[in-house]
Write an enzyme that holds these catalytic residues in place. Structure first.
Site, PDB file in Angstrom:
ATOM      1  N   THR A   1       0.775  -1.241   0.000  1.00 17.77           N
ATOM      2  CA  THR A   1       0.000   0.000   0.000  1.00 17.77           C
ATOM      3  C   THR A   1       0.805   1.289   0.000  1.00 17.77           C
ATOM      4  O   THR A   1       1.762   1.460   0.743  1.00 17.77           O
ATOM      5  CB  THR A   1      -0.974   0.050   1.200  1.00 17.77           C
TER       6      THR A   1
ATOM      7  N   VAL B   1      -9.553  -9.180  -0.504  1.00 16.36           N
ATOM      8  CA  VAL B   1      -9.535  -7.738  -0.730  1.00 16.36           C
ATOM      9  C   VAL B   1      -9.475  -7.055   0.626  1.00 16.36           C
ATOM     10  O   VAL B   1     -10.266  -7.363   1.524  1.00 16.36           O
ATOM     11  CB  VAL B   1     -10.779  -7.268  -1.505  1.00 16.36           C
ATOM     12  N   GLY B   2      -8.529  -6.150   0.787  1.00 16.81           N
ATOM     13  CA  GLY B   2      -8.395  -5.428   2.042  1.00 16.81           C
ATOM     14  C   GLY B   2      -9.133  -4.111   2.031  1.00 16.81           C
ATOM     15  O   GLY B   2     -10.134  -3.929   1.340  1.00 16.81           O
TER      16      GLY B   2
END
Length: 407
Positions: A255, A284-285
């Site tokens: 990220t 999916v975060g």
């Protein structure tokens, strides 16, 4: 009119003051009840443009002259659409093969496939776009922008996101792994088979489960319990690679978040990631989810995050931060409120350290309408600095931690 100033001098002075007011952004002549003296100036300072990002926005240049925050700042101060400027900034680390937390060469999922997530929000237009579990496109942030611009939707995922990207002209590649990301995946495979399901027994809070739950738990087969233990070991194998210095903490969680405000006071933001290293395929975060990994309100500010995505998803932390600033909190205090919320809501044993505190890190990058910023973190460990860029150039600043020590 005072002695020593005739009518001609008074008019001349008034004209000079008026010209000065017109030349200063946000400078207004007072229009309240007339005073006996000369007209008063209410000098409202212009917005100081600024870009804020995590360390990735400072560290990587992909062989070019700018890092992400420098490129974004250049764009927002030269009249480029602010979201385009921020996306052009994060494209730099997305395309850099040395950055293993996002984009090309990001650490793959458990099957060795790079799946990417991204979200962008345009404050002035009050629109957003996102993609999740996208394969084959090095710059998911650009695809997220295309979703915002070309569809009535916010989020496209998986094969649908890839088909959309292909249809609107993006190149689809068979494999986004670099030799380095592939080697790291093989090392992880060597340590333990992949997976990220927590062992069911670790979900208990330390109190006896209800009779019905106990019956179900006790009824688990030996194979199921063994599988749960194997999955937990797989997750810990990934953490061991961080501890052994094979990958930085930022690459394990992935990220980059990058937010900025223009001289006109317009705010945009973008988050992009390869997600949790060696995740379950399809996981999916928080990054592509509005209010979790990113939230922008042009009237208030922006917030984004790196670290444990599931903690942000549970608490919608970025939205919480922006709403706290709407109530008048400073960027730092708003970020700390979100960290305290995460700490309060982290109760599962597997997520707590021996001090009973969160056994993970999470960081927030916060920007308000005044151009004030803050970087806050659960612990001052791992990545301890974040990046900003102003008219003075790019610089690193220290995070403000909520808790002492390390996870």
């Amino acid at each position: 009119m005072s002695q020593g100033m005739n009518r001609r001098d008074f008019v001349r002075t008034g004209a000079v003051l008026g010209a000065a007011a017109a030349s200063v952004p946000g400078c207004l002549l007072a229009t309240t009840a007339p005073s006996p003296g000369a007209p008063m100036l209410n000098l409202k300072a212009p917005i100081r443009p600024i870009v804020i990002s995590d360390l990735s926005g400072y560290k990587f240049r992909n062989g070019g002259p700018h890092n992400a925050v420098e490129r974004a700042f250049k764009g927002i101060t030269e009249g480029e659409d602010p979201l385009d400027a921020l996306i052009a900034g994060v494209n730099i680390p997305e395309l850099d093969p040395e950055e293993t937390g996002i984009g090309y060469g990001g650490l793959p999922n458990a099957d060795g496939v790079v799946q990417l997530d991204s979200c962008c929000m345009h404050g002035p237009l009050k629109r957003a776009g996102g993609v999740a579990a996208l394969e084959g496109v090095r710059t998911p942030s650009k695809v997220a922008r295309a979703v915002m611009d070309l569809t009535d939707h916010h989020l496209l995922v998986g094969k649908g996101a890839q088909d959309f990207a292909r249809d609107v002209g993006f190149k689809i590649e068979d494999d986004l792994n670099t030799p380095r990301s592939r080697q790291l995946w093989l090392e992880w495979k060597r340590r333990l088979d992949p997976a990220h399901f927590p062992p069911p027994a670790s979900r208990q809070r330390g109190t006896p489960a209800p009779a019905g739950r106990r019956g179900r738990d006790e009824g688990r087969t030996a194979d199921a319990r063994a599988e749960a233990e194997r999955l937990d070991r797989a997750y810990r194998a990934g953490l061991s690679m961080v501890r052994d210095g094979l990958i930085p903490e930022g690459s394990f969680w992935g990220t980059i978040n990058c937010d900025g405000i223009t001289p006109a006071g317009d705010i945009c933001g973008v988050t992009t990631t390869s997600g949790l290293a060696w995740k379950i395929p399809g996981r999916v975060g928080d990054s592509p989810i509005l209010g979790a990994g990113l939230y922008v309100d042009n009237d208030v500010g922006a917030a984004g995050s790196t670290g444990r995505g599931e903690a942000n998803l549970y608490n919608l932390s970025s939205f919480l931060i922006v709403e706290a600033m709407r109530r008048g909190l400073s960027p730092k205090d708003a970020g700390m409120e979100a960290l305290r919320r995460i700490r309060h809501n982290t109760i599962e044993k597997r997520l707590l350290n021996d001090r009973g505190l969160p056994a993970f890190n999470v960081r927030f990058f916060v920007l308000n309408k005044k151009g004030e910023t803050a970087g806050v973190t659960m612990y001052a460990a791992g990545e301890t600095q974040y990046a900003v860029c102003t008219e003075n150039g790019a610089e690193l600043r220290d995070f403000e931690p909520l808790l002492d020590g390390a996870p």
